[in-house]
Design an enzyme around this catalytic site. Structure first.
Site, mmCIF file in Angstrom:
data_model
loop_
_atom_site.group_PDB
_atom_site.id
_atom_site.type_symbol
_atom_site.label_atom_id
_atom_site.label_comp_id
_atom_site.label_asym_id
_atom_site.label_seq_id
_atom_site.Cartn_x
_atom_site.Cartn_y
_atom_site.Cartn_z
ATOM 1 N N LEU A 2 0.853 -1.189 0.000
ATOM 2 C CA LEU A 2 0.000 0.000 0.000
ATOM 3 C C LEU A 2 0.887 1.237 0.000
ATOM 4 C CD1 LEU A 2 -2.625 -1.234 2.610
ATOM 5 C CD2 LEU A 2 -2.889 -1.129 0.118
ATOM 6 N N GLU A 3 0.865 1.987 -1.065
ATOM 7 C CA GLU A 3 1.814 3.078 -1.257
ATOM 8 C C GLU A 3 1.277 4.439 -0.843
ATOM 9 O OE1 GLU A 3 3.496 2.751 -5.135
ATOM 10 O OE2 GLU A 3 4.255 0.737 -4.752
ATOM 11 N N ASN A 4 0.101 4.440 -0.236
ATOM 12 C CA ASN A 4 -0.459 5.700 0.265
ATOM 13 C C ASN A 4 -0.603 5.655 1.782
ATOM 14 O OD1 ASN A 4 -0.881 7.024 -2.322
ATOM 15 N ND2 ASN A 4 -2.410 5.438 -2.677
#
Length: 563
Positions: free
Chosen positions: A388-390
Site C-alpha cells: 500500500l503506497e499511500n
C-alpha cells in the site's frame, strides 16, 4: 510497486530515523566536570524549574539511579524545565541527556555566542540520547539549559542530564564517584536464539546496563544475564557499564557473540535465503508471462495486484486473461499449484501504485482478512503481500494480518514492500506494523528506488543507485527490531522497471556481501554482519524476462549461496 510510478521524493531527508539515530556527545576533557545540578533527579526537582507546574520527579521509567523527570505539555505549554548553570567564559560545554517520548528538545540559552538546541521526533518507546555543544562568550558566567516537549503532545521523560565542561566556580554535585568499566566481559551458552553474558563486579556499582549493538537492552543487579530473542546464525556485539547514584560509568570493551544455526524463522516453506519477484497481471510492455513462465530462481512470486471492492477493506482478484494472451483462470490455478509443488510460494499482492484498499477500522480489517483468506482458498495463494503506497494504519493492518494468520495457520507467507520513506523510523506506520507482526512476518522487501536521497542508520544522507544506499538503509531495519531473516533488498529488474534507482545486479550482489559477510562494502560498513539476511526482491519477473533474465540469473545464485 509500480507500473511505473512517477513518485519523486525530496533530494534529502534530514530528519533522523527515530530511535535509530543518536547524536554523539563529544568527549569530556580530563579536568571537565558536570556543572549541572541534580541531573539524575535523585533529589526530586531540586535546582529545576518547570513551566506551569508541568514537571514531576518519578521513579519509573528511569535511565539510571532511582529518579527521572516527567513533564507533560499542554495546549499552550510545551512543559519547559530548566536550570541555570555556572560556566567559565570562552569555554566549550557538552550538553546531553537521555529522553523518552515524542518531540523532546534539549538546548541552551544565554550562551553569549550561538544558542543551541536539538530534538528528536520520537524515541521509539526506549531511551534516546540527545546531545549538543555550546561555547560561552567572553563575559558569560551563567547559561540556562533546558528541555521541553511540544504543545499538546504526550508526556516526555528525561534522565541523566549533564553539562560537561570547565568548572565555572559553581562546582558539581557531591556524592560517590562514577564507577569504572567492568572487566572480564565474556559470552557463553550460545543457542539459536540466545546466549549468556557475564562480567566482573565493579566496586561501588548499584547495577549494570547491558548494551547490544550499541543499544541498551537490559539493566541488572548481578554480574551475568541471559540475552534472548536473538536471530539464529547472527553475530552481536555486547558491552556492559556500571552505574550508581553518581551516574553511569564507561562501557566495557566490546565482546562478540554469535548464535547457532536455528533453522528458518517464519514460514518453513520459504528458504532461509529467498528471491522474490512480482508477477504482472497486466501488459505494460514487459514480457507477458504465465505463472509457469516465471524463472525457477524465484522462491516467492507475488501476483500483482488484488483489486478493491465496494466493501471497505475487502479485496478480490480478476485475472487479466485478455491482456495476458488468453491465460485462463483454470490454467492460472494449475500453474500456481505446480509452483507450490516445486517448493515455491505464490502470494497475492495488495496495493501497488494504483491500489485503493484502505483499512482504517475493525470492520475493514475483518473484511480484508476474510476476503484474502477466501482468495487463498479459491486460487491456492500461500499468503499476501502488503504494498500500500499511500500509507497504512498500523493498528488495523495488524488486526487484519493477525486475523488472517489465525485462519491460515503457520504456513501463511506475509511480505511487505514499503517505500524508503516508510522505513526511516520505527514510528512510521509500515515499520510499526512490521514490528507488531514480527512473529508471523516473512520478509520486508523495501523498494530502494523511485526514492531520492535518504538517511542511513548512521545519520548520513545517501543517494539511491549505490551500494551504500542499499546497505545503510537496510541497516535501519536490521537495527530497528526486525530479524535479519525478515529483511530483503528490493530493486528494479531493469531500467524500464522503475522511474529511477535502477542498479546493476553487481551492485545488488555487493550489497548482499556487505551485509552478510562484511565484504564489497562502499563507504558505509555495518558494525556487524547479518548472515541470516533473507535475500532480494525485484519488480518484476516480467521486466526481468524482457532483459533476458539477467537479474535473476545473477542475483538468484548469489542469494541462494548466502551463508
Amino acid at each position: 510497486m509500480n507500473r511505473i510510478r512517477s513518485l519523486s521524493l525530496p533530494l534529502a531527508v534530514t530528519v533522523a530515523a527515530g530511535a535509530l539515530t543518536a547524536l554523539a556527545a563529544g568527549a569530556a576533557q580530563a579536568a571537565d566536570i558536570n556543572v549541572a545540578r541534580n541531573g539524575g533527579f535523585e533529589s526530586g526537582l531540586a535546582n529545576w524549574s518547570c513551566s506551569g507546574g508541568s514537571g514531576t520527579a518519578v521513579s519509573s521509567p528511569v535511565y539510571a539511579g532511582a529518579g527521572a523527570l516527567k513533564a507533560t505539555p499542554a495546549g499552550s505549554d510545551n512543559a519547559r524545565c530548566s536550570q541555570t548553570v555556572t560556566v567559565k567564559p570562552n569555554s566549550t560545554y557538552t550538553l546531553s541527556t537521555q529522553v523518552q517520548g515524542s518531540y523532546v528538545y534539549l538546548g541552551a540559552t544565554g550562551t553569549g555566542t550561538q544558542d543551541v538546541s536539538t530534538w528528536t521526533p520520537g524515541s521509539g518507546g526506549g531511551w534516546q540520547k540527545l546531545s549538543t555543544t555550546f561555547t560561552t562568550g567572553p563575559s558569560t558566567t551563567q547559561v540556562t539549559v533546558y528541555t521541553h516537549g511540544w504543545y499538546g503532545q504526550p508526556a516526555y521523560v528525561v534522565d541523566d542530564f549533564s553539562v560537561f565542561g570547565p568548572d565555572g566556580g559553581g562546582g558539581t554535585d557531591p556524592g560517590p564517584g562514577i564507577p569504572g568499566a567492568p572487566a572480564g566481559t565474556a559470552v557463553s551458552g550460545q543457542s539459536a536464539n540466545g546466549l549468556t553474558l557475564s562480567w566482573n563486579a565493579v566496586g561501588g556499582a548499584a547495577g549494570y546496563h547491558v548494551y547490544q549493538d550499541g543499544a541498551r537492552v537490559q539493566t541488572v543487579s548481578g554480574t551475568s544475564t541471559p540475552v534472548t530473542g536473538l536471530a539464529p546464525s547472527t553475530s552481536y556485539s555486547f558491552q556492559v557499564s556500571a552505574y550508581n547514584t553518581a551516574g553511569e560509568g564507561p562501557k566495557s570493551a566490546p565482546v562478540t557473540g554469535t548464535t547457532t544455526g536455528g533453522g528458518n524463522p517464519g514460514n518453513p516453506a520459504v528458504p532461509k535465503h529467498a528471491l522474490t519477484g512480482y508477477w504482472q497481471n497486466f501488459n505494460n510492455g514487459a514480457t507477458v508471462q504465465k505463472i509457469s513462465d516465471v524463472s525457477a530462481q524465484y522462491d516467492i512470486i507475488a501476483v500483482s495486484f488484488a483489486d478493491a471492492t465496494s466493501t471497505p477493506g475487502a479485496i478480490t482478484f480478476n485475472l487479466d486473461s485478455a491482456g495476458l494472451g488468453g491465460y485462463t483462470v483454470d490454467r492460472f490455478k494449475a500453474d500456481i499449484a505446480a509452483k507450490k509443488a516445486a517448493g515455491k510460494s505464490v502470494i497475492l499482492s495488495i496495493g501497488g501504485e494504483k491500489g485503493t484498499i484502505t483499512v482504517n477500522d475493525s470492520t475493514s480489517a475483518t473484511n480484508l482478512a476474510n476476503s484474502a483468506y477466501a482468495l487463498m482458498q479459491e486460487y491456492g495463494f500461500t499468503g499476501i503481500d502488503i504494498d500500500l503506497e499511500n500509507g497504512l494504519n498500523p493498528t488495523y493492518m495488524t488486526q487484519a494480518l493477525r486475523a488472517l494468520s489465525a485462519k491460515a495457520g503457520p504456513s501463511l507467507v506475509i511480505t511487505m514492500a514499503p517505500q524508503t520513506i516508510d522505513m526511516q523510523s520505527t514510528q512510521g506506520g509500515y515499520f510499526k506494523t512490521a514490528l507488531n507482526i514480527k512473529d508471523i512476518l516473512t520478509v520486508v522487501n523495501m523498494q530502494y528506488y523511485n526514492s531520492g536521497s535518504m538517511n542511513g542508520c548512521d545519520g548520513k544522507v545517501y543517494s539511491q543507485g549505490s551500494v551504500d544506499f542499499l546497505t545503510a538503509l537496510a541497516c535501519i531495519q536490521l537495527e530497528g527490531g526486525l530479524d535479519a531473516s525478515q529483511v530483503g533488498i528490493g530493486v528494479p529488474a531493469s531500467p524500464s522497471g522503475a522511474g529511477s534507482g535502477y542498479v546493476s545486479p553487481t551492485v545488488v550482489n555487493n550489497a548482499l556481501d556487505c551485509l552478510t559477510r562484511g565484504t564489497n562494502c562502499g563507504s558505509f560498513k555495518p558494525s556487524k554482519t547479518y548472515p541470516g539476511l533473507r535475500g532480494a526482491m525485484t519488480w518484476s519477473t516480467n521486466w526481468d524476462a524482457k532483459a533476458g533474465s539477467a537479474w535473476s540469473n545473477s542475483v538468484g545464485p548469489k542469494v541462494h549461496g548466502l551463508p
